[in-house]
Design a protein around this motif. Structure first.
Motif, mmCIF file in Angstrom:
data_model
loop_
_atom_site.group_PDB
_atom_site.id
_atom_site.type_symbol
_atom_site.label_atom_id
_atom_site.label_comp_id
_atom_site.label_asym_id
_atom_site.label_seq_id
_atom_site.Cartn_x
_atom_site.Cartn_y
_atom_site.Cartn_z
ATOM 1 N N SER A 2 -0.830 1.611 3.408
ATOM 2 C CA SER A 2 0.360 1.158 3.318
ATOM 3 C C SER A 2 0.624 0.310 2.447
ATOM 4 O O SER A 2 -0.184 -0.760 1.931
ATOM 5 C CB SER A 2 0.626 0.299 4.736
ATOM 6 N N GLU A 5 5.311 -3.260 4.567
ATOM 7 C CA GLU A 5 5.383 -3.186 5.732
ATOM 8 C C GLU A 5 6.769 -3.838 6.311
ATOM 9 O O GLU A 5 7.032 -5.120 5.631
ATOM 10 C CB GLU A 5 4.280 -3.838 6.389
ATOM 11 N N ASN A 25 6.646 1.378 8.076
ATOM 12 C CA ASN A 25 5.929 1.359 6.806
ATOM 13 C C ASN A 25 6.098 2.283 5.793
ATOM 14 O O ASN A 25 6.488 3.557 6.103
ATOM 15 C CB ASN A 25 4.352 1.343 7.262
ATOM 16 N N SER A 27 4.080 4.317 2.991
ATOM 17 C CA SER A 27 2.714 4.493 2.359
ATOM 18 C C SER A 27 2.573 4.748 0.794
ATOM 19 O O SER A 27 3.497 5.118 0.053
ATOM 20 C CB SER A 27 2.047 5.823 3.012
ATOM 21 N N GLN A 28 1.653 3.926 0.442
ATOM 22 C CA GLN A 28 1.314 4.301 -1.105
ATOM 23 C C GLN A 28 1.225 5.495 -1.572
ATOM 24 O O GLN A 28 0.689 6.437 -1.003
ATOM 25 C CB GLN A 28 0.191 3.362 -1.568
ATOM 26 N N THR A 63 1.498 -5.452 1.274
ATOM 27 C CA THR A 63 0.485 -5.666 2.188
ATOM 28 C C THR A 63 -0.878 -6.136 1.300
ATOM 29 O O THR A 63 -1.875 -6.461 1.756
ATOM 30 C CB THR A 63 0.009 -4.246 2.772
#
Length: 301
Positions: A2, A5, A25, A27-28, A63
């Motif tokens: 993630s 968030e 979230n 996500s990378q 994050t």
């Protein structure tokens, strides 16, 4: 992993709630499409994520970082970007690079690099007032990534472009998603299907569908037959809902969309009935439900 968030995100304007408790979230390394009808809260959400609007409540957190000014990690392109038209494209990129707190030397090298990448090297010294809509949008993409952001946020990046300009920008986005995380809103569902990994569908400020695009389509896809006949008989259309192989029927703008239990059975029966009744078939398509079908079902619920 993630990257960002978002939890309980709310934005109120007086007594009106534009965004009502969003949690998701990003996500990378993924590309996420934010979908929804006009007034769903998409632009308000993107402005909060980019730091241009303060949330009424809720949290936005990268994050892997301590809480700080998140705009250093974000590149943003609004739906209607503004430029200093008296500047050249090169001057504008160098200027925005310095605003993004990169050194003058790096701003110059990045401007040259990005102008070539977005296909504007040949007009780098031309005033922006002489750029077409597609050229301005490509310049806007270049300024959004000049500081190498972790997250690229785009609000309706192709909505004002002609087909050629839209295709150029979509190709650039396809390249950019290989090196950074992308979040973009769009009304063009085909674009979302073409390049996004994840989708969020909003309606009235809330999330109604979210998840991995391929998994969502696997979960929601249903066999479909779409028919357009020039002289469709109302009684025949009404009677289709009584066929054993028909699960759901929709009739709009002269097109009949049927969700069926068995395509071979439905196709054979329908073609026979159409021929017996002498109806003129303009199109008869067999396939599965699309993202557009999922979108319409979600926002009409």
């Amino acid at each position: 992993m993630s990257l960002l968030e978002i939890s309980g995100l709310v934005k109120r304007f007086g007594t009106s709630t534009a965004v009502d408790g969003l949690s998701f979230n990003i996500s990378q390394g993924r590309c996420m499409a934010l979908l929804g009808p006009n007034g769903a809260g998409k632009t308000t959400t993107l402005k909060m994520l980019s730091g241009l609007l303060e949330p009424s409540s809720g949290t936005i957190q990268f994050t892997d970082e301590a809480q700080k000014d998140l705009r250093e990690s974000i590149g943003y392109l609004p739906q209607y970007p503004s430029f200093f038209n008296w500047m050249s494209g090169k001057e504008f990129l160098e200027f925005t690079g310095k605003l993004a707190r990169i050194s003058s030397k790096e701003a110059v090298s990045r401007a040259d690099e990005l102008l070539e990448r977005v296909g504007l090297k040949g007009v780098a010294k031309r005033k922006i007032s002489g750029y077409s809509g597609g050229m301005k949008q490509r310049l806007g993409l270049a300024q959004a990534i000049i500081h190498r952001p972790k997250l690229l946020i785009l609000d309706e990046p192709v909505s004002a472009l002609d087909p050629q300009g839209r295709r150029e920008v979509m190709e650039l986005l396809r390249e950019m998603k290989r090196e950074t995380t992308v979040l973009f809103s769009t009304h063009v569902l085909h674009d979302a299907e073409e390049i996004s990994d994840d989708v969020i569908i909003m309606n009235r400020g809330r999330i109604v569908v979210k998840g991995d695009l391929q998994q969502l389509m696997l979960n929601h896809q249903k066999p479909q037959i779409r028919i357009k006949v020039g002289n469709a008989l109302p009684k025949w259309i009404q009677g289709l809902q009584n066929r054993a192989f028909v699960k759901e029927i929709n009739f709009q703008h002269g097109r009949i969309t049927l969700q069926v239990t068995s395509i071979p059975e439905a196709r054979q029966s329908l073609l026979r009935e159409i021929a017996d009744l002498g109806m003129e078939v303009e199109s008869f398509e067999v396939g599965n439900s699309s993202l557009e079908d999922l979108f319409m079902k979600a926002v009409q619920a």
